[in-house]
Design an enzyme around this catalytic site. Structure first.
Site, short mmCIF file in Angstrom:
data_model
loop_
_atom_site.label_atom_id
_atom_site.label_comp_id
_atom_site.label_asym_id
_atom_site.label_seq_id
_atom_site.Cartn_x
_atom_site.Cartn_y
_atom_site.Cartn_z
N GLU A 68 0.84 -1.21 0.00
CA GLU A 68 0.00 0.00 0.00
C GLU A 68 0.88 1.26 0.00
O GLU A 68 0.49 2.29 -0.55
CB GLU A 68 -0.95 0.02 1.22
N LYS A 105 -2.99 9.73 2.47
CA LYS A 105 -4.35 9.23 2.66
C LYS A 105 -5.23 10.30 3.28
O LYS A 105 -6.38 10.49 2.87
CB LYS A 105 -4.35 7.96 3.52
N ASN A 163 -7.65 2.71 -4.60
CA ASN A 163 -7.89 1.29 -4.89
C ASN A 163 -7.12 0.79 -6.10
O ASN A 163 -7.52 -0.22 -6.71
CB ASN A 163 -9.38 1.06 -5.09
N HIS A 218 -3.79 -9.36 2.03
CA HIS A 218 -4.39 -8.29 1.23
C HIS A 218 -3.34 -7.56 0.38
O HIS A 218 -3.52 -7.38 -0.83
CB HIS A 218 -5.10 -7.31 2.17
N1 LIG Z 1 -10.63 0.22 5.83
C1 LIG Z 1 -9.76 0.44 4.89
O1 LIG Z 1 -9.67 1.54 4.34
C2 LIG Z 1 -8.83 -0.66 4.50
C3 LIG Z 1 -7.68 -0.38 3.76
C4 LIG Z 1 -6.79 -1.41 3.51
C5 LIG Z 1 -7.04 -2.69 4.00
N2 LIG Z 1 -8.18 -2.92 4.70
C6 LIG Z 1 -8.47 -4.24 5.25
O2 LIG Z 1 -7.45 -4.57 6.18
C7 LIG Z 1 -7.33 -5.98 6.25
C8 LIG Z 1 -5.88 -6.36 6.16
O3 LIG Z 1 -5.23 -5.79 7.26
P1 LIG Z 1 -3.88 -6.40 7.82
O4 LIG Z 1 -2.96 -6.60 6.70
O5 LIG Z 1 -3.48 -5.56 8.96
O6 LIG Z 1 -4.32 -7.87 8.27
P2 LIG Z 1 -4.71 -8.50 9.70
O7 LIG Z 1 -5.56 -7.60 10.47
O8 LIG Z 1 -5.22 -9.86 9.40
O9 LIG Z 1 -3.31 -8.63 10.45
C9 LIG Z 1 -2.32 -9.45 9.92
C10 LIG Z 1 -1.82 -10.49 10.92
O10 LIG Z 1 -0.89 -9.86 11.80
C11 LIG Z 1 -1.28 -10.11 13.15
N3 LIG Z 1 -0.79 -8.97 13.90
C12 LIG Z 1 -1.34 -7.74 13.99
N4 LIG Z 1 -0.52 -6.92 14.63
C13 LIG Z 1 0.58 -7.64 14.98
C14 LIG Z 1 1.77 -7.32 15.65
N5 LIG Z 1 2.05 -6.08 16.03
N6 LIG Z 1 2.67 -8.31 15.84
C15 LIG Z 1 2.42 -9.57 15.39
N7 LIG Z 1 1.31 -9.92 14.72
C16 LIG Z 1 0.40 -8.94 14.52
C17 LIG Z 1 -2.75 -10.29 13.07
O11 LIG Z 1 -3.25 -10.95 14.19
C18 LIG Z 1 -2.89 -11.09 11.79
O12 LIG Z 1 -2.57 -12.43 12.03
C19 LIG Z 1 -8.15 -6.54 5.11
O13 LIG Z 1 -9.34 -7.06 5.64
C20 LIG Z 1 -8.43 -5.34 4.24
O14 LIG Z 1 -9.66 -5.43 3.54
C21 LIG Z 1 -9.06 -1.94 4.95
ZN LIG Z 2 -5.83 -2.07 0.29
#
Ligand SMILES: NC(=O)c1ccc[n+]([C@@H]2O[C@H](COP(=O)([O-])OP(=O)(O)OC[C@H]3O[C@@H](n4cnc5c(N)ncnc54)[C@H](O)[C@@H]3O)[C@@H](O)[C@H]2O)c1
Ligand SMILES: [Zn+2]
Length: 446
Positions: free
Chosen positions: A267, A309, A327, A347
């Site tokens: 991202e 952002k 996006n 993601h």
């Molecule tokens: N709302 C928005 O504008 C927006 C933008 C981008 C992505 N998203 C969403 O975000 C999600 C992806 O987020 P993500 O990549 O953070 O995934 P996630 O929330 O699944 O976290 C990734 C993994 O890291 C673990 N984790 C989190 N913090 C940690 C830490 N400090 N140390 C060790 N492990 C840790 C989590 O438990 C998980 O297993 C998707 O569902 C996507 O659709 C939303």
């Molecule tokens: Zn994204």
């Protein structure tokens, strides 16, 4: 079939073919890569452009530039001074605090708590790491605060209605009223679910984001998009709902697995491509520092991403045009996430392959030159991200998910495609359907 309205010269081949494409594939442990090309490292190019212009739909053009909105405010004596990026949304404005050790700064959190009751929403991975610290920060010096927590199962596959209900169950069983605050402690999955729960519980209670992944620190915690997945598509149920503040403690990245770090970098690269060429050039020079978790490189990447952002969100909160450009690669990426099952690819991994596909399409339209294609490919590859969809993806799988994409309007799928020099893109339905098919053909086994 619709034809692109732009004066585009169609290239006869994909840049992937022209840049010594090797069909032998570089197979790596995590990603079943089908195609890659062997090229030298990114060609560095200076660009005088700041910000980017974006063609929205067929009608209007919105221009935006990157304005640094960072300011450092002093805190109580001896406390860490966070960098603050403001998200300017009138009476829904809020600060993003960025810095090392901020979870120890109880003032930062407590000043944004509404009422005396807090529900921390977290998961089974993050709770053992940071729940105690956050509870301490919320209650330190304030005995009136009552903190409850709900610990959800970890993973994208749990970002659904059933898991969301557990948050409501906890809040209702604990007899929370409207004067309470939900705190999202975790990555994007937790942030999106907690925010959606806050938007709906008693028709809306306050909430705070404490993102702990790079993905959530640079993207998902900012801007108020909340929601859950539906079996037929990603993030199809949700609400725009802004938090009271976002608190980014960069120290939380120390426990993050490498693969998750790379997912967040995807991202970061996106911001450079769509609107911030100087940031992209900085990334080309500092990718190794980010991958080796150099704290100042990561802090800079987070700050600059949040600035980008925040600016986009304050110009177009509800995504009438400009915000959709965030996006880039996501339409293809969501199809991958949905097609192979949520959680198989992260993601950011899916978005990385999606950006490569979108750039291939833009190049085939003649909208970008091959240096942009190559630099994007090189930087994503250097970040250990996939540069093509997984082998199992078929054209039909892409098309099925793309048909229910949120960017479909009046039956027409609109896409974000780079156009012009680095940092410029369009959000448009005016692209050549045949070229979309060519791109899908190129990346999918038939
Ligand atoms: N709302 C928005 O504008 C927006 C933008 C981008 C992505 N998203 C969403 O975000 C999600 C992806 O987020 P993500 O990549 O953070 O995934 P996630 O929330 O699944 O976290 C990734 C993994 O890291 C673990 N984790 C989190 N913090 C940690 C830490 N400090 N140390 C060790 N492990 C840790 C989590 O438990 C998980 O297993 C998707 O569902 C996507 O659709 C939303
Ligand atoms: Zn994204």
């Amino acid at each position: 079939m619709e034809t692109a309205v732009f004066n585009a010269t169609l290239p006869s081949t994909s840049p992937f073919c022209s840049l010594s494409y090797s069909s032998s594939s570089v197979k790596r442990a995590i990603f079943p890569l089908r195609r890659s090309y062997g090229g030298k490292n990114g060609i560095l190019q200076n660009s005088s452009i700041r910000g980017g212009s974006v063609g929205v739909s067929r009608m209007m053009t919105v221009s935006a530039s990157v304005i640094p909105v960072v300011d450092s405010r002093t805190w109580k004596f001896g406390a860490r001074v966070p960098t603050i990026v403001d998200v300017d949304l009138g009476d829904r404005s809020y600060p993003i605090y960025i810095g090392s050790g901020l979870l120890n700064e109880s003032d930062l959190l407590q000043r944004h708590v509404d009422g005396n009751r807090v529900l921390v929403v977290t998961n089974t991975t993050v709770a053992p790491l940071y729940l105690e610290k956050v509870t301490e920060a919320l209650t330190s010096g304030n005995s009136k605060i009552d903190v409850e927590s709900v610990i959800l199962p970890d993973g994208e596959k749990y970002k659904n209605m059933e898991t969301l209900m557990k948050v409501f169950d906890k809040a209702i069983e604990s007899r929370f009223d409207r004067r309470c605050t939900f705190v999202a402690l975790g990555g994007g999955v937790i942030g999106d679910m907690c925010g959606f729960a806050a938007s709906a519980f008693l028709r809306g209670v306050k909430f705070i984001q404490i993102p702990t992944t790079l993905m959530s620190q640079v993207d998902s915690s900012v801007g108020g998009k909340t929601g859950i997945n539906h079996p037929l598509g990603k993030n199809l149920l949700g609400a725009f709902y802004q938090p009271q503040c976002v608190l980014v403690d960069t120290d939380t990245l120390n426990t993050l697995p490498d693969r998750e770090l790379s997912s967040g970098i995807s991202e970061v690269v996106k911001y450079g491509l769509i609107r911030d060429p100087e940031f992209f050039e900085w990334q080309e020079k500092n990718m190794q520092a980010m991958l080796s978790r150099d704290p100042s490189a990561l802090a800079y990447a987070i700050k600059r991403s949040c600035e980008n952002k925040a600016e986009v969100v304050s110009l177009d909160e509800k995504e009438s045009g400009l915000r959709a450009t965030l996006n880039l690669g996501h339409t293809f990426g969501h199809a991958i996430e949905n097609g192979i099952g949520y959680g198989q690819w992260l993601h950011g991994e899916a978005v990385s392959a999606g950006m490569i596909m979108a750039n291939d399409m833009a190049y085939r339209h003649g909208w970008i030159d091959d240096t942009i294609v190559k630099r994007s490919f090189d930087i994503l590859k250097q970040a250990n991200l996939p540069t093509s969809p997984p082998d199992v993806m078929t054209i039909e799988m892409f098309k099925a998910t793309m048909a229910v994409d949120k960017k479909v309007a009046d039956g027409l799928l609109r896409l974000i495609l780079l156009k012009g020099s680095l940092g410029n893109c369009v959000f448009t339905g005016d692209y050549d359907r045949k070229i979309l098919d060519e791109t899908l053909n190129f990346f999918c086994e038939r």
